[in-house]
Design an enzyme around this catalytic site. Structure first.
Site, PDB file in Angstrom:
ATOM      1  CG  HIS A  38      42.552  15.735  67.195  1.00 52.38           C
ATOM      2  ND1 HIS A  38      42.726  14.427  66.768  1.00 52.38           N
ATOM      3  CD2 HIS A  38      41.241  15.826  67.599  1.00 52.38           C
ATOM      4  CE1 HIS A  38      41.584  13.758  66.917  1.00 52.38           C
ATOM      5  NE2 HIS A  38      40.682  14.578  67.411  1.00 52.38           N
TER       6      HIS A  38
ATOM      7  CG  ASP B 184      45.038  12.348  65.384  1.00 53.47           C
ATOM      8  OD1 ASP B 184      45.912  11.546  65.747  1.00 53.47           O
ATOM      9  OD2 ASP B 184      45.082  13.561  65.663  1.00 53.47           O
TER      10      ASP B 184
ATOM     11  CB  SER C 279      38.459  12.553  66.245  1.00 52.93           C
ATOM     12  OG  SER C 279      38.550  12.765  67.629  1.00 52.93           O
TER      13      SER C 279
END
Length: 403
Positions: free
Chosen positions: A325, A270, A247
């Site tokens: 996620h 991600d 992330s």
């Protein structure tokens, strides 16, 4: 530290590689400008090793509460009930296992996380013969972290809540930093860009500490520790260094590659692209592997990833079907199906299958771009999305007008 996984109970999976895994905490420089990371490494086998708590102390629960906008008192009890008993499957301060030269991974956590929340990935990489430094960021993007300040008032009680993180010096006391939310009317992009630059600097600083340890320099750990860093001298292959993150940590991977050529490749899980400026993309000369979840990505984010495409440098992307996620941090292994799906910590896919695909694809990619002499090439097809649970590229349909 066996290598079998039991999916019938909740817990962080053990490493599947040939090495048993040890871990320790390293803090160099006691101030907020110093460096703080959890170090995972191949260790000597031992009977009944001490396993560290997954969440080191209650302040991290408080930080998670702040990040999730919950009341601290209630949430600390809730988090402690659900997560307080979990251990990381790595032997605390176990003796280092010399075995030639290990490649190195620097790992960067996501927004609202901290150094221990990606233990499943870090333990697996260490079990496969990597030395892994999981950095705890001090840019106010972690839910909580701490440094030390010098204690100047005599006679006042010094509070030390983390038993495993006591300082060597008597005159130091904890100084906690919690997640900083956006202020009213504040623009997000300038803040996140400033943070991603600091995060990259912190990853590079952690790498430089490992380089010092490898060269035999004396590295002073601010934390009390029985682990002897000098046993890691000449144990790292400094031509084989990768950076990895999830992330916000994925954005940190790209910023690191731009700033430091010692990183030979990056694995971005991600990735949240917002913190990055497009102008750095042409400066990134190393291979990148984007591993995405099915449910998090959107058109604008994928378009920015595609701006890093190259005809001469390996830029790969796969998407794991049925993932969300939060399929990459450890939470996905520590919540039952009902709560996991309610809180979006679990996708439709078995989390063990998803993590296995991500890790194997990562290992195959690292073998290709760090020139490793291992058997990870058996998983080369995964890099191109060749599995029933994978999509080559992305599941996001990008309108032709956007390209």
């Amino acid at each position: 530290m066996g290598n079998s996984n039991c999916h019938n109970h909740l817990g962080i999976p053990r490493g599947k590689g040939p090495h048993q895994v040890g871990c320790t905490d390293v803090m160099v420089g006691h101030t907020v400008q110093g460096s703080f990371f959890r170090l995972y490494y191949p260790c000597q086998p031992s009977e009944n090793p001490e396993l560290p708590d997954w969440v080191p102390c209650k302040e991290y629960f408080n930080g998670l509460a702040d990040f999730m906008k919950m009341k601290r008192a209630l949430s600390e009890r809730i988090f402690n009930y659900f997560f307080g008993s979990y251990k990381i499957p790595a032997a605390w301060n176990a003796s280092f296992k010399p075995d030639g030269k290990y490649p190195v991974i620097i790992f960067s956590h996501g927004l609202g996380a901290f150094r221990t929340l990606y233990s499943a990935i870090c333990v697996e990489m260490a079990s496969q013969g990597f030395i892994v430094s999981a950095v705890e960021h001090r840019d106010e993007s972690a839910s909580a972290t701490f440094s030390f300040r010098e204690h100047t008032e005599p006679g006042t009680k010094k509070h030390v809540s983390c038993d495993i993180s006591k300082p060597v010096s008597e005159n130091l006391e904890e100084d906690w930093m919690y997640y900083r939310a956006l202020k009213l009317g504040e623009e997000e992009i300038p803040l996140r860009n400033k943070q991603v630059k600091q995060r990259a600097d912190e990853c590079i600083r952690a790498l430089n500490i490992l380089i010092d340890i490898n060269s035999g320099k004396t590295v002073e750990n601010v934390l009390q520790s029985v682990f002897d860093l000098s046993t890691m001298r000449n144990s790292m292959d400094l031509c084989k260094i990768a950076v990895m993150g999830h992330s916000f940590g994925g954005a940190t991977v790209i910023e690191c590659l731009c700033k430091e050529v010692k990183f030979k490749c990056g694995v971005a899980l991600d990735t949240w692209m917002l913190p990055l400026k497009d102008e750095i993309f042409p400066s990134v000369k190393q291979p990148i592997f984007f591993i995405n979840s099915e449910k998090f990505q959107w058109i604008g984010n994928i378009i920015r990833m595609k701006k890093l495409d190259s005809s001469v440098i390996a830029r790969k992307m796969i998407t794991i079907k049925g993932t969300v996620h939060q399929s990459f941090p450890d939470f996905t292994f520590l919540t039952g199906n009902w709560i996991g799906k309610l809180m979006n910590l679990k996708g439709e896919i078995d989390p063990y299958i998803a993590m296995d695909l991500s890790n194997k694809a990562t290992l195959a990619f690292l073998q290709q771009h760090l020139a490793l002499d291992r058997n990870f090439n058996q998983w080369d097809p995964l890099i191109d999305g060749k599995d029933n649970n994978l999509i080559q590229g992305t599941n996001i349909i990008i309108p032709q007008s956007s390209i």
